[in-house]
Enzyme design. Structure first.
Site, PDB file in Angstrom:
ATOM      1  N   SER A  69     -47.472 -41.489  93.234  1.00 36.30           N
ATOM      2  CA  SER A  69     -47.554 -41.214  91.791  1.00 36.30           C
ATOM      3  C   SER A  69     -46.805 -42.221  90.921  1.00 36.30           C
ATOM      4  O   SER A  69     -47.040 -42.260  89.709  1.00 36.30           O
ATOM      5  CB  SER A  69     -47.032 -39.814  91.482  1.00 36.30           C
ATOM      6  OG  SER A  69     -47.977 -38.856  91.861  1.00 36.30           O
ATOM      7  N   LYS A  72     -48.886 -44.399  88.810  1.00 38.56           N
ATOM      8  CA  LYS A  72     -49.563 -43.857  87.618  1.00 38.56           C
ATOM      9  C   LYS A  72     -48.965 -44.391  86.307  1.00 38.56           C
ATOM     10  O   LYS A  72     -49.662 -44.513  85.308  1.00 38.56           O
ATOM     11  CB  LYS A  72     -49.483 -42.329  87.614  1.00 38.56           C
ATOM     12  CG  LYS A  72     -50.209 -41.673  88.786  1.00 38.56           C
ATOM     13  CD  LYS A  72     -49.863 -40.188  88.850  1.00 38.56           C
ATOM     14  CE  LYS A  72     -50.570 -39.480  89.979  1.00 38.56           C
ATOM     15  NZ  LYS A  72     -50.139 -38.070  90.097  1.00 38.56           N
ATOM     16  N   TYR A 197     -58.307 -44.896  92.535  1.00 39.06           N
ATOM     17  CA  TYR A 197     -57.104 -44.046  92.465  1.00 39.06           C
ATOM     18  C   TYR A 197     -56.368 -43.992  93.813  1.00 39.06           C
ATOM     19  O   TYR A 197     -55.162 -44.228  93.888  1.00 39.06           O
ATOM     20  CB  TYR A 197     -57.505 -42.637  92.001  1.00 39.06           C
ATOM     21  CG  TYR A 197     -56.377 -41.642  92.055  1.00 39.06           C
ATOM     22  CD1 TYR A 197     -55.382 -41.636  91.081  1.00 39.06           C
ATOM     23  CD2 TYR A 197     -56.283 -40.722  93.096  1.00 39.06           C
ATOM     24  CE1 TYR A 197     -54.333 -40.732  91.146  1.00 39.06           C
ATOM     25  CE2 TYR A 197     -55.236 -39.820  93.165  1.00 39.06           C
ATOM     26  CZ  TYR A 197     -54.258 -39.832  92.194  1.00 39.06           C
ATOM     27  OH  TYR A 197     -53.209 -38.948  92.262  1.00 39.06           O
ATOM     28  N   TYR A 249     -42.122 -34.198  87.219  1.00 44.38           N
ATOM     29  CA  TYR A 249     -42.901 -32.947  87.230  1.00 44.38           C
ATOM     30  C   TYR A 249     -42.105 -31.773  86.668  1.00 44.38           C
ATOM     31  O   TYR A 249     -41.425 -31.941  85.667  1.00 44.38           O
ATOM     32  CB  TYR A 249     -43.449 -32.679  88.640  1.00 44.38           C
ATOM     33  CG  TYR A 249     -44.400 -33.779  89.015  1.00 44.38           C
ATOM     34  CD1 TYR A 249     -45.621 -33.896  88.357  1.00 44.38           C
ATOM     35  CD2 TYR A 249     -44.067 -34.745  89.936  1.00 44.38           C
ATOM     36  CE1 TYR A 249     -46.485 -34.931  88.637  1.00 44.38           C
ATOM     37  CE2 TYR A 249     -44.938 -35.788  90.228  1.00 44.38           C
ATOM     38  CZ  TYR A 249     -46.145 -35.870  89.565  1.00 44.38           C
ATOM     39  OH  TYR A 249     -46.980 -36.887  89.833  1.00 44.38           O
ATOM     40  N   VAL A 267     -44.828 -38.769  96.008  1.00 45.88           N
ATOM     41  CA  VAL A 267     -44.695 -37.915  97.195  1.00 45.88           C
ATOM     42  C   VAL A 267     -44.261 -38.653  98.459  1.00 45.88           C
ATOM     43  O   VAL A 267     -43.942 -38.013  99.454  1.00 45.88           O
ATOM     44  CB  VAL A 267     -45.983 -37.134  97.559  1.00 45.88           C
ATOM     45  CG1 VAL A 267     -46.147 -35.919  96.709  1.00 45.88           C
ATOM     46  CG2 VAL A 267     -47.193 -38.012  97.562  1.00 45.88           C
TER      47      VAL A 267
HETATM   48  O1  DON Z   1     -52.977 -37.750  94.512  1.00 47.50           O
HETATM   49  C1  DON Z   1     -52.001 -37.436  95.207  1.00 47.50           C
HETATM   50  O2  DON Z   1     -51.788 -36.282  95.530  1.00 47.50           O
HETATM   51  C2  DON Z   1     -51.074 -38.544  95.648  1.00 47.50           C
HETATM   52  N1  DON Z   1     -51.781 -39.764  95.878  1.00 47.50           N
HETATM   53  C3  DON Z   1     -49.999 -38.798  94.631  1.00 47.50           C
HETATM   54  C4  DON Z   1     -49.219 -37.550  94.282  1.00 47.50           C
HETATM   55  C5  DON Z   1     -47.787 -37.775  93.988  1.00 47.50           C
HETATM   56  O3  DON Z   1     -47.185 -38.755  94.344  1.00 47.50           O
HETATM   57  C6  DON Z   1     -47.107 -36.671  93.281  1.00 47.50           C
HETATM   58  N2  DON Z   1     -45.713 -36.960  93.194  1.00 47.50           N
HETATM   59  N3  DON Z   1     -44.736 -36.468  93.295  1.00 47.50           N
END
Ligand code: DON
Length: 313
Positions: A69, A72, A197, A249, A267
């Site tokens: 994330s 992003k 993405y 978050y 994550v």
């Molecule tokens: O789309 C997803 O679920 C992951 N590629 C990225 C999510 C993420 O890193 C949320 N962060 N804490």
């Protein structure tokens, strides 16, 4: 770096890091993307860079990990540079959700049905569809080039295994993307947008790359080490504001109170943060807390910020 802070960090950072590392027992490595579960749960590393390019680091800062994330923030900036604010904010909102990062709850519940912000998955997928380029390949290449420019690291690549692992299991993201298509929010074919993405989430970095990217945000889009402007100040302001309100978050409020710095987590356990006007910071600690943020990384940032009085507030 002021001499005082430099000395404090040199003296205390290794011990602060080892103390924070103990907190890995309170977290778990993400496993919903199967490839991520291979990360070492007790790893913790940090890299701090100042505007002269001087740095201080500790722990496992050489560990490679995928941006997830954190990417992003920078795809948002690229989408703003490609399309301008009006187009971007016709596709995503400006507010925190209070829901999980991959939730679809409010998409249907709250008018006008656009994702609440560009840092939740639905918002970031909408942003991926706004990146300029005639093909998936060209769009992703533009993102990678932009990230190479910001990190000053020409060897950046995306991790094929993590990409494939997420693409094979990303049913929730797929459903978000189809929903956004139905609502007329997504530009282009769903699978093409998701490929962009998933790939940008799988770009691999280490803590020094994160610190370098953060440094450019800390200096409002100017690269103080290379001496060149890279991002319009207004777009950095937007990105930093989202980092403060939604970057961690559902723990963004708590992080603002305890640490007081703009930050974005992923994550894989990475956290990109900064002391505005002064330092770029990259952290990796794969064990995540309930909110999906690095449990050791948050603890370490709290310790440093409170010890050196870094809060912006
Ligand atoms: O789309 C997803 O679920 C992951 N590629 C990225 C999510 C993420 O890193 C949320 N962060 N804490």
């Amino acid at each position: 770096m002021s001499t005082y802070e430099w000395e404090q960090l040199r003296e205390h950072l290794p011990a602060w890091l080892e103390e924070s590392r103990q907190h890995h027992v309170h977290g778990n490595v993400a496993s919903y993307i199967p490839e991520l579960s291979k990360a070492p749960r007790d790893a913790l590393g940090i890299y701090i860079m100042d505007g002269k390019g001087q740095s201080i680091s500790a722990g496992d800062c050489g560990l490679s990990f995928t941006l997830q994330s954190i990417s992003k923030v920078f795809t948002l900036i690229l989408a703003l540079m490609d399309n301008g604010e009006e187009v971007v904010f016709s596709k995503v909102g400006m507010e925190p959700t209070g829901d999980r990062f991959n939730s679809m709850l409010k998409l249907e519940l709250v008018e006008p049905g656009i994702p609440f912000n560009p840092l939740i998955n639905a918002g970031a997928i909408a942003i991926s569809s706004l990146i300029a380029g005639n093909s998936t390949e060209e769009k992703f290449t533009r993102i990678l080039q932009f990230f190479k420019l910001l990190t000053q690291n020409d060897t950046l690549v995306f991790d094929e295994d993590t990409y494939a692992s997420e693409s094979a299991t990303g049913h929730l993201n797929r459903s978000l993307a189809y929903f956004l298509t139905e609502k007329g929010i997504l530009r282009g074919k769903v699978e093409d947008v998701l490929e962009v993405y998933f790939r940008h989430c799988a770009i691999t970095v280490n803590c020094s790359d994160l610190a370098r990217m953060a440094l450019i945000l800390a200096y409002n889009g100017y690269d103080p080490v290379a001496g060149v402007p890279l991002i319009p100040r207004r777009y950095v302001q937007i990105a930093k504001t989202f980092m403060t309100t939604c970057g961690m978050y559902d723990a963004s409020g708590q992080f603002a109170i305890q640490v007081g710095l703009p930050a974005k987590s992923g994550v894989s356990g990475g956290i990109l943060s900064m002391v505005p006007g002064r330092y770029g910071i990259g952290v990796i600690g794969p064990a995540l807390n309930r909110m999906g943020n690095s449990t050791t990384g948050v603890h370490l940032l709290e310790t440093i910020s409170q010890s050196l009085d870094w809060s912006m507030f």
